[in-house]
Design a protein around this motif. Structure first.
Motif, PDB file in Angstrom:
ATOM      1  N   GLN A 214       0.819  -1.212   0.000  1.00 34.36           N
ATOM      2  CA  GLN A 214       0.000   0.000   0.000  1.00 34.36           C
ATOM      3  C   GLN A 214       0.854   1.264   0.000  1.00 34.36           C
ATOM      4  O   GLN A 214       0.525   2.265  -0.655  1.00 34.36           O
ATOM      5  CB  GLN A 214      -0.936  -0.018   1.206  1.00 34.36           C
ATOM      6  N   ALA A 215       1.979   1.234   0.724  1.00 40.31           N
ATOM      7  CA  ALA A 215       2.863   2.396   0.704  1.00 40.31           C
ATOM      8  C   ALA A 215       3.474   2.603  -0.671  1.00 40.31           C
ATOM      9  O   ALA A 215       3.624   3.740  -1.148  1.00 40.31           O
ATOM     10  CB  ALA A 215       3.968   2.211   1.752  1.00 40.31           C
ATOM     11  N   SER A 216       3.826   1.501  -1.340  1.00 40.23           N
ATOM     12  CA  SER A 216       4.362   1.623  -2.691  1.00 40.23           C
ATOM     13  C   SER A 216       3.322   2.195  -3.647  1.00 40.23           C
ATOM     14  O   SER A 216       3.626   3.065  -4.491  1.00 40.23           O
ATOM     15  CB  SER A 216       4.834   0.255  -3.175  1.00 40.23           C
ATOM     16  N   ALA A 217       2.060   1.733  -3.516  1.00 38.32           N
ATOM     17  CA  ALA A 217       1.009   2.272  -4.369  1.00 38.32           C
ATOM     18  C   ALA A 217       0.762   3.748  -4.081  1.00 38.32           C
ATOM     19  O   ALA A 217       0.564   4.558  -5.008  1.00 38.32           O
ATOM     20  CB  ALA A 217      -0.274   1.466  -4.161  1.00 38.32           C
ATOM     21  N   ALA A 218       0.786   4.119  -2.804  1.00 40.38           N
ATOM     22  CA  ALA A 218       0.594   5.533  -2.465  1.00 40.38           C
ATOM     23  C   ALA A 218       1.720   6.387  -3.019  1.00 40.38           C
ATOM     24  O   ALA A 218       1.506   7.525  -3.472  1.00 40.38           O
ATOM     25  CB  ALA A 218       0.507   5.680  -0.942  1.00 40.38           C
ATOM     26  N   ARG A 219       2.950   5.877  -2.975  1.00 41.81           N
ATOM     27  CA  ARG A 219       4.077   6.643  -3.515  1.00 41.81           C
ATOM     28  C   ARG A 219       3.926   6.861  -5.013  1.00 41.81           C
ATOM     29  O   ARG A 219       4.236   7.944  -5.530  1.00 41.81           O
ATOM     30  CB  ARG A 219       5.377   5.890  -3.219  1.00 41.81           C
ATOM     31  N   ARG A 220       3.415   5.835  -5.734  1.00 41.86           N
ATOM     32  CA  ARG A 220       3.302   5.965  -7.183  1.00 41.86           C
ATOM     33  C   ARG A 220       2.218   6.956  -7.606  1.00 41.86           C
ATOM     34  O   ARG A 220       2.339   7.632  -8.620  1.00 41.86           O
ATOM     35  CB  ARG A 220       3.029   4.594  -7.810  1.00 41.86           C
ATOM     36  N   VAL A 221       1.116   7.031  -6.826  1.00 40.48           N
ATOM     37  CA  VAL A 221      -0.009   7.887  -7.234  1.00 40.48           C
ATOM     38  C   VAL A 221      -0.077   9.175  -6.431  1.00 40.48           C
ATOM     39  O   VAL A 221      -1.075   9.907  -6.516  1.00 40.48           O
ATOM     40  CB  VAL A 221      -1.332   7.110  -7.095  1.00 40.48           C
ATOM     41  N   LEU A 222       0.949   9.456  -5.630  1.00 42.04           N
ATOM     42  CA  LEU A 222       0.892  10.627  -4.757  1.00 42.04           C
ATOM     43  C   LEU A 222       0.742  11.917  -5.557  1.00 42.04           C
ATOM     44  O   LEU A 222      -0.021  12.827  -5.182  1.00 42.04           O
ATOM     45  CB  LEU A 222       2.155  10.686  -3.887  1.00 42.04           C
ATOM     46  N   ALA A 223       1.446  12.033  -6.677  1.00 42.14           N
ATOM     47  CA  ALA A 223       1.407  13.279  -7.455  1.00 42.14           C
ATOM     48  C   ALA A 223       0.192  13.330  -8.371  1.00 42.14           C
ATOM     49  O   ALA A 223      -0.395  14.405  -8.584  1.00 42.14           O
ATOM     50  CB  ALA A 223       2.696  13.415  -8.271  1.00 42.14           C
ATOM     51  N   THR A 224      -0.233  12.211  -8.913  1.00 43.49           N
ATOM     52  CA  THR A 224      -1.313  12.210  -9.904  1.00 43.49           C
ATOM     53  C   THR A 224      -2.687  11.969  -9.297  1.00 43.49           C
ATOM     54  O   THR A 224      -3.706  12.384  -9.861  1.00 43.49           O
ATOM     55  CB  THR A 224      -1.038  11.136 -10.954  1.00 43.49           C
ATOM     56  N   ASN A 225      -2.756  11.288  -8.168  1.00 43.95           N
ATOM     57  CA  ASN A 225      -4.053  10.961  -7.565  1.00 43.95           C
ATOM     58  C   ASN A 225      -3.961  11.102  -6.047  1.00 43.95           C
ATOM     59  O   ASN A 225      -3.824  10.119  -5.322  1.00 43.95           O
ATOM     60  CB  ASN A 225      -4.447   9.526  -7.947  1.00 43.95           C
ATOM     61  N   PRO A 226      -4.038  12.332  -5.541  1.00 47.24           N
ATOM     62  CA  PRO A 226      -3.921  12.541  -4.087  1.00 47.24           C
ATOM     63  C   PRO A 226      -5.004  11.800  -3.301  1.00 47.24           C
ATOM     64  O   PRO A 226      -4.744  11.312  -2.195  1.00 47.24           O
ATOM     65  CB  PRO A 226      -4.041  14.054  -3.938  1.00 47.24           C
ATOM     66  N   ASP A 227      -6.236  11.741  -3.835  1.00 43.00           N
ATOM     67  CA  ASP A 227      -7.288  11.037  -3.094  1.00 43.00           C
ATOM     68  C   ASP A 227      -6.961   9.546  -2.945  1.00 43.00           C
ATOM     69  O   ASP A 227      -7.159   8.958  -1.876  1.00 43.00           O
ATOM     70  CB  ASP A 227      -8.619  11.205  -3.824  1.00 43.00           C
ATOM     71  N   GLY A 228      -6.467   8.946  -4.038  1.00 41.13           N
ATOM     72  CA  GLY A 228      -6.061   7.545  -3.932  1.00 41.13           C
ATOM     73  C   GLY A 228      -4.922   7.347  -2.951  1.00 41.13           C
ATOM     74  O   GLY A 228      -4.869   6.357  -2.235  1.00 41.13           O
TER      75      GLY A 228
END
Length: 407
Positions: A214-228
């Motif tokens: 989950q942390a890896s997924a959050a890192r990948r979408v942090l800039a493009t999808n803040p809600d995700g």
């Protein structure tokens, strides 16, 4: 420091020569005036008071009990020879019969049956010879009475020896029982530590793996999808809280205080749907198929099934790859519970998971400590476990638990 009666008794038991010597000296001192006063049952005709040599022999014979714990049989023969010598000289044996009785009792109480019988036989033969050499009825009666007393002392000594042997056997048996109890306690503690280690590994490996993904997924979408990213962080927080709660429950069993730790019930088959939902939130599409008779499972099997599914799904999440899917099947039939966890992954070579720490190079490399613990759980309840790659690709964990005569 003053000597207590118990301490003095223990000291005398450790130095037996001192009380024996004191008793022998007292007997020798009493034997000298007794020799001049006459025999125990009167002064038979023909017996004279012992002269200097006779008194020396009487004193030597009466001092023999000083060595009754070291050379009792030798001292008994010595006393018998002194009595025979004095009888041949027609002199009184004074209190030598008392020394003979003491020696017979000592041999019976401290030596084996064969030697004690020999001692009794020597004493009786000596009495018979003294009776044959006696000239008066009173003298013969006295010797016969001493023979009866010698037999009584032998029986008493044997009874004491048997009682001591019985008490020693009881003490030895109690010590062996205590040793067995301590050994069983150590084995139980080792088994409990092993069980807790397996539980901690299952909890930590599962939740930390979910949090890592989950942390890896959050890192990948942090800039493009803040809600995700926020949703992934919220999931990480919930997973961390669940991990802390389970670890607190497990560590609670190690407390030694009087107040028992508050612990929730262990998870089981009923919690598998929630586990599958958690894996879906972590990014592993998982299908669940549960069916069968639905009878209540034994607590150990219930927990083992949950941990098996948890460990297998955790391995799917870590090793199967980003596009993998998983299937969980739990079927309870008559006399058997079947559990199967499959995935169609091809390893973490796909982009996005290659940088995860602790991921091996292929989907077949999944037999770590967690699956070793699963093997132990399944074997504990007489089950059969098969772990390995699927023919069509991916990985499979298949277990069969018998539900008859499960401990």
């Amino acid at each position: 420091m003053r000597n207590t009666p118990g301490g003095l008794r223990a000291w005398l038991s450790g130095h037996p020569l001192i009380p024996d010597a004191a008793l022998a000296v007292a007997l020798a001192v009493a034997a000298v005036p007794y020799a001049h006063a006459g025999l125990l049952l009167g002064a038979p005709a023909g017996l004279m008071e012992p002269d200097v040599l006779g008194l020396a022999l009487v004193v030597a014979g009466c001092l023999s009990p000083a060595l009754r714990r070291h050379l009792p049989f030798t001292m008994l023969i010595l006393v018998g020879l002194i009595e025979m010598t004095l009888a041949s000289l027609h002199q009184s044996g004074s209190l030598l019969w008392v020394a003979a009785l003491m020696l017979v009792y000592t041999i019976a109480a401290q030596r084996g049956l064969a030697l004690s019988l020999c001692a009794l036989l020597v004493s009786l033969i000596c009495r018979v010879l003294l009776v044959a050499a006696s000239g008066g009825l009173g003298d013969r009666t006295a010797h016969l009475l001493v023979a009866v007393l010698a037999t009584t002392m032998w029986i008493t000594g044997r009874s004491v020896r048997l009682r001591r042997a019985y008490l020693a056997e009881l003490r030895d048996r109690a010590e062996r029982t205590e040793q067995v109890r301590e050994s069983d306690t150590r084995a139980a503690r080792a088994e409990e530590r092993s069980r807790i280690a397996r539980e901690l590994h299952d909890v930590v490996a599962h939740h930390v793996s979910v949090m890592t993904v989950q942390a890896s997924a959050a890192r990948r979408v942090l800039a493009t999808n803040p809600d995700g990213a926020r949703e992934a962080l919220s999931a990480i927080e919930e997973t961390g809280r669940a991990a802390m709660a389970e670890m607190r429950n497990l560590v609670g069993v190690l407390r030694t205080d009087a107040a028992p730790a508050e612990r929730n019930p262990q998870p089981g088959v009923r919690e598998i749907p929630a586990l599958v939902d958690q894996m879906r939130e972590a990014g592993l599409p998982t299908q669940l198929d549960m069916g069968g008779e639905g009878e209540r499972l034994p607590p150990g099997v219930d927990l083992a099934v949950y941990r098996l599914v948890q460990e297998a799904l955790t391995n799917c999440l870590r090793h199967a790859g980003p596009q993998a899917r998983a299937w969980v099947t739990v079927r309870q039939g008559p006399g058997e519970l079947a559990v199967q966890v499959e995935d169609d992954g091809h390893g973490p070579e796909a982009p996005g998971l290659s940088g995860l720490p602790g991921t091996p190079g292929s989907s077949g490399d999944r037999t770590g400590h967690g699956l070793v613990g699963i093997r132990e759980r399944v074997a504990l309840y007489g089950g059969v476990l098969r772990i390995g790659p699927r023919p069509e690709g991916g990985f499979e964990v298949d277990a069969r638990f018998p539900l008859k005569d499960v401990p």
